[in-house]
Write an enzyme that holds these catalytic residues in place. Structure first.
Site, PDB file in Angstrom:
ATOM      1  N   ARG A 124      82.859 117.671 -36.387  1.00 34.13           N
ATOM      2  CA  ARG A 124      82.876 117.074 -34.918  1.00 34.13           C
ATOM      3  C   ARG A 124      83.541 118.154 -34.087  1.00 34.13           C
ATOM      4  O   ARG A 124      84.099 117.531 -32.895  1.00 34.13           O
ATOM      5  CB  ARG A 124      83.513 115.766 -35.007  1.00 34.13           C
ATOM      6  CG  ARG A 124      83.122 114.753 -35.734  1.00 34.13           C
ATOM      7  CD  ARG A 124      83.415 113.296 -35.401  1.00 34.13           C
ATOM      8  NE  ARG A 124      82.928 112.183 -36.253  1.00 34.13           N
ATOM      9  CZ  ARG A 124      83.308 111.804 -37.248  1.00 34.13           C
ATOM     10  NH1 ARG A 124      84.344 112.180 -37.825  1.00 34.13           N
ATOM     11  NH2 ARG A 124      82.511 110.626 -37.800  1.00 34.13           N
ATOM     12  N   LYS A 146      77.192 126.270 -22.984  1.00 35.66           N
ATOM     13  CA  LYS A 146      75.738 125.521 -23.370  1.00 35.66           C
ATOM     14  C   LYS A 146      75.386 126.140 -24.625  1.00 35.66           C
ATOM     15  O   LYS A 146      75.395 127.335 -24.856  1.00 35.66           O
ATOM     16  CB  LYS A 146      74.869 125.870 -22.331  1.00 35.66           C
ATOM     17  CG  LYS A 146      74.861 125.066 -21.086  1.00 35.66           C
ATOM     18  CD  LYS A 146      73.647 125.163 -20.065  1.00 35.66           C
ATOM     19  CE  LYS A 146      73.583 124.398 -18.898  1.00 35.66           C
ATOM     20  NZ  LYS A 146      72.650 124.470 -18.074  1.00 35.66           N
ATOM     21  N   GLU A 188      69.572 138.481 -15.117  1.00 35.06           N
ATOM     22  CA  GLU A 188      70.441 137.538 -14.938  1.00 35.06           C
ATOM     23  C   GLU A 188      71.414 137.970 -13.862  1.00 35.06           C
ATOM     24  O   GLU A 188      72.036 137.430 -13.097  1.00 35.06           O
ATOM     25  CB  GLU A 188      71.099 137.171 -16.277  1.00 35.06           C
ATOM     26  CG  GLU A 188      69.987 136.353 -17.252  1.00 35.06           C
ATOM     27  CD  GLU A 188      69.854 135.020 -16.915  1.00 35.06           C
ATOM     28  OE1 GLU A 188      70.716 134.560 -15.970  1.00 35.06           O
ATOM     29  OE2 GLU A 188      69.058 134.388 -17.525  1.00 35.06           O
ATOM     30  N   LYS A 230      80.138 133.021 -12.446  1.00 35.14           N
ATOM     31  CA  LYS A 230      79.411 131.978 -13.506  1.00 35.14           C
ATOM     32  C   LYS A 230      80.747 131.282 -13.635  1.00 35.14           C
ATOM     33  O   LYS A 230      80.647 130.060 -13.779  1.00 35.14           O
ATOM     34  CB  LYS A 230      78.809 132.518 -14.662  1.00 35.14           C
ATOM     35  CG  LYS A 230      78.560 131.457 -15.674  1.00 35.14           C
ATOM     36  CD  LYS A 230      77.545 131.792 -16.495  1.00 35.14           C
ATOM     37  CE  LYS A 230      77.005 130.569 -17.350  1.00 35.14           C
ATOM     38  NZ  LYS A 230      76.081 130.728 -18.390  1.00 35.14           N
ATOM     39  N   GLU A 240      77.165 120.061 -15.593  1.00 33.53           N
ATOM     40  CA  GLU A 240      75.907 120.140 -14.687  1.00 33.53           C
ATOM     41  C   GLU A 240      75.586 118.477 -14.098  1.00 33.53           C
ATOM     42  O   GLU A 240      74.617 118.168 -14.466  1.00 33.53           O
ATOM     43  CB  GLU A 240      74.826 120.648 -15.339  1.00 33.53           C
ATOM     44  CG  GLU A 240      73.626 121.210 -14.561  1.00 33.53           C
ATOM     45  CD  GLU A 240      72.512 121.900 -15.104  1.00 33.53           C
ATOM     46  OE1 GLU A 240      71.605 121.574 -15.230  1.00 33.53           O
ATOM     47  OE2 GLU A 240      73.183 122.907 -15.601  1.00 33.53           O
ATOM     48  N   ARG A 245      76.406 123.519 -10.861  1.00 33.29           N
ATOM     49  CA  ARG A 245      75.981 124.151 -12.007  1.00 33.29           C
ATOM     50  C   ARG A 245      74.626 124.612 -12.191  1.00 33.29           C
ATOM     51  O   ARG A 245      74.077 125.666 -12.672  1.00 33.29           O
ATOM     52  CB  ARG A 245      76.746 123.741 -13.357  1.00 33.29           C
ATOM     53  CG  ARG A 245      76.306 124.665 -14.437  1.00 33.29           C
ATOM     54  CD  ARG A 245      77.076 124.270 -15.880  1.00 33.29           C
ATOM     55  NE  ARG A 245      76.928 125.488 -16.813  1.00 33.29           N
ATOM     56  CZ  ARG A 245      77.491 125.414 -17.997  1.00 33.29           C
ATOM     57  NH1 ARG A 245      78.471 124.671 -18.159  1.00 33.29           N
ATOM     58  NH2 ARG A 245      77.001 126.254 -18.665  1.00 33.29           N
ATOM     59  N   ASN A 249      70.348 127.767 -12.896  1.00 35.26           N
ATOM     60  CA  ASN A 249      68.924 127.716 -13.397  1.00 35.26           C
ATOM     61  C   ASN A 249      68.095 128.556 -12.479  1.00 35.26           C
ATOM     62  O   ASN A 249      66.847 128.241 -12.855  1.00 35.26           O
ATOM     63  CB  ASN A 249      68.786 126.252 -13.422  1.00 35.26           C
ATOM     64  CG  ASN A 249      69.577 125.536 -14.898  1.00 35.26           C
ATOM     65  OD1 ASN A 249      69.849 126.432 -15.883  1.00 35.26           O
ATOM     66  ND2 ASN A 249      70.030 124.538 -14.467  1.00 35.26           N
ATOM     67  N   HIS A 252      64.756 129.642 -13.771  1.00 38.05           N
ATOM     68  CA  HIS A 252      64.542 129.024 -14.943  1.00 38.05           C
ATOM     69  C   HIS A 252      63.368 128.021 -15.270  1.00 38.05           C
ATOM     70  O   HIS A 252      62.593 128.066 -16.298  1.00 38.05           O
ATOM     71  CB  HIS A 252      65.837 128.428 -15.781  1.00 38.05           C
ATOM     72  CG  HIS A 252      66.769 129.435 -16.029  1.00 38.05           C
ATOM     73  ND1 HIS A 252      67.290 130.466 -15.023  1.00 38.05           N
ATOM     74  CD2 HIS A 252      67.305 129.812 -17.151  1.00 38.05           C
ATOM     75  CE1 HIS A 252      68.336 131.024 -15.528  1.00 38.05           C
ATOM     76  NE2 HIS A 252      68.232 130.995 -17.001  1.00 38.05           N
ATOM     77  N   HIS A 256      60.696 129.190 -17.898  1.00 32.92           N
ATOM     78  CA  HIS A 256      60.564 128.452 -19.073  1.00 32.92           C
ATOM     79  C   HIS A 256      59.236 128.149 -19.358  1.00 32.92           C
ATOM     80  O   HIS A 256      58.790 127.964 -20.363  1.00 32.92           O
ATOM     81  CB  HIS A 256      61.471 127.350 -19.213  1.00 32.92           C
ATOM     82  CG  HIS A 256      62.932 127.406 -19.673  1.00 32.92           C
ATOM     83  ND1 HIS A 256      64.101 126.357 -19.397  1.00 32.92           N
ATOM     84  CD2 HIS A 256      63.559 128.526 -19.941  1.00 32.92           C
ATOM     85  CE1 HIS A 256      65.157 127.140 -19.601  1.00 32.92           C
ATOM     86  NE2 HIS A 256      64.758 128.394 -19.988  1.00 32.92           N
ATOM     87  N   HIS A 270      63.125 136.262 -22.483  1.00 37.53           N
ATOM     88  CA  HIS A 270      63.748 135.297 -21.607  1.00 37.53           C
ATOM     89  C   HIS A 270      64.084 135.789 -20.219  1.00 37.53           C
ATOM     90  O   HIS A 270      63.849 135.315 -19.404  1.00 37.53           O
ATOM     91  CB  HIS A 270      64.892 134.623 -22.377  1.00 37.53           C
ATOM     92  CG  HIS A 270      65.841 133.808 -21.277  1.00 37.53           C
ATOM     93  ND1 HIS A 270      65.111 132.430 -21.081  1.00 37.53           N
ATOM     94  CD2 HIS A 270      67.001 133.707 -20.910  1.00 37.53           C
ATOM     95  CE1 HIS A 270      66.018 131.928 -20.321  1.00 37.53           C
ATOM     96  NE2 HIS A 270      67.255 132.648 -20.198  1.00 37.53           N
TER      97      HIS A 270
END
Length: 371
Positions: A124, A146, A188, A230, A240, A245, A249, A252, A256, A270
């Site tokens: 956990r 993330k 980026e 960032k 987010e 936040r 993206n 993206h 994606h 990417h």
């Protein structure tokens, strides 16, 4: 040396940027190594980073009386899978990793995402330290918490928010990074200028070639400025939930879809997908009358000048705009049948648009594809 704090309530951590840090790893990571007295320290790497840095890391650790054990994965997105996650968690359990221990992720975004997610679910939640070795990971994926793996339905759809205990960045490791990977990471860096810092974007148009050439002062400034932006955004909206936040993206959603159409393969990295995605976001913003055509062209020029794809036709895909939009429907940001898009009102002025019609996006993409 630069130290940037990611200020989160109860979970703040530092990002340390220092040339030669890897040789001084035992001192820089001392607080996270202490629990391993008499035990081996778990490191996760891919075959490339393991080959390049195993000896350097083990030498640095041995000077402080520590030794490493390694979990090595194949390079590429295929490592972010259920099967590899299972093997990694079984390996960590066999090593006797506890909730007070820290696992070290040495590599690019794939290694960081996989390790972070494994640590999020290990008993956990146990700690981990990011040691990113690609520019993309240094300025983006290593910071912010993330973590995820990929599934047949799409990229990063299974994951968790799990912040690292620290991020340790040695810009010297980028000297071994292939030029293509360096350019992909630079996408980026450009993103931070495009989404919220027109002055930084202007600096990059003047100094981007020095960053890509790994000139120390320019490279360190670009890394630090990107992380500072960032860190500011993550501190304001960690999970987010407010839309702030989501600005990270930019590029993206389009990117994606392009990655999915090219099979999440080396055909399109990417960072390359994000670069082209930002071009498309700028052009679509201009189509909607929200960004000037001149700013859209300036954005595309900065991306093309960096050697990144700026035209969708460069990819040689046999598809339609509707097919790319179908990929977008699997985006994890999809809400009640609508998909928020990161668009631009100008350079340095990104915003979240919730009124985008996917049919219009498909028509726009058809025009970009020359259909």
């Amino acid at each position: 040396m630069a130290v940037i704090n990611v200020a989160l309530a109860g979970r703040s951590y530092d990002v340390t940027i220092e040339a030669g840090l890897l040789d001084d790893l035992a001192r820089r990571a001392e607080a996270f190594l202490r629990s391993f007295a008499g035990r081996k320290v778990p490191f996760v790497a891919d075959t490339n980073t393991h080959r390049l840095y195993k000896e350097q890391v083990e030498t640095a650790l041995s000077m402080a009386g520590y030794s490493a054990d390694w979990f090595v994965v194949d390079p590429g997105e295929a490592a972010k899978s259920w099967a590899v996650l299972e093997r990694l968690t079984d390996w960590l359990l066999a090593m006797g990793v506890t909730r007070s221990d820290h696992v070290f992720a040495l590599g690019g975004g794939v290694v960081g995402d996989l390790t972070g997610f494994a640590c999020a679910v290990m008993k956990r939640g146990c700690g981990f330290v990011q040691i990113p070795t690609t520019l993309l990971a240094q300025v983006d994926s290593s910071v912010g918490g993330k973590t995820a793996i990929n599934t047949a339905a799409g990229k990063n759809l299974i994951g968790a928010f799990h912040q690292p205990a620290a991020v340790l960045i040695d810009p010297l490791v980028l000297n071994t990074l292939p030029d293509r990977e360096m350019r992909a990471g630079y996408a980026e860096v450009l993103k931070y200028g495009l989404l919220g810092d027109a002055e930084f974007f202007g600096w990059l148009t003047q100094n981007g070639k020095d960053v890509l050439a790994r000139e120390p002062a320019a490279l360190s400034h670009a890394i630090a400025a990107s992380i500072a932006e960032k860190a500011r955004i993550v501190a304001e909206d960690e999970r987010e939930t407010t839309g702030v936040r989501a600005l990270l993206n930019l590029g993206h959603t389009f990117g994606h879809a392009l990655e999915a159409e090219t099979g999440f393969s080396d055909r399109l990295l990417h960072g390359e997908a994000v670069a082209l995605g930002m071009v498309l976001a700028a052009r679509y913003s201009a189509r909607r009358g929200e960004m000037s055509a001149a700013d859209a062209a300036r954005s595309a020029a900065a991306i093309a000048d960096a050697g990144l794809p700026a035209e969708i036709t460069e990819l040689g895909m046999d598809c339609t705009g509707a097919r790319l939009v179908d990929h977008m429907r699997h985006d994890k940001k999809m809400e009640t049948g609508t998909l928020p898009f990161l668009l631009l009102r100008g350079i340095g002025a990104a915003y979240l648009a919730r009124d985008v019609e996917l049919a219009d996006v498909a028509a726009f993409l058809d025009s970009e594809l020359g259909l």
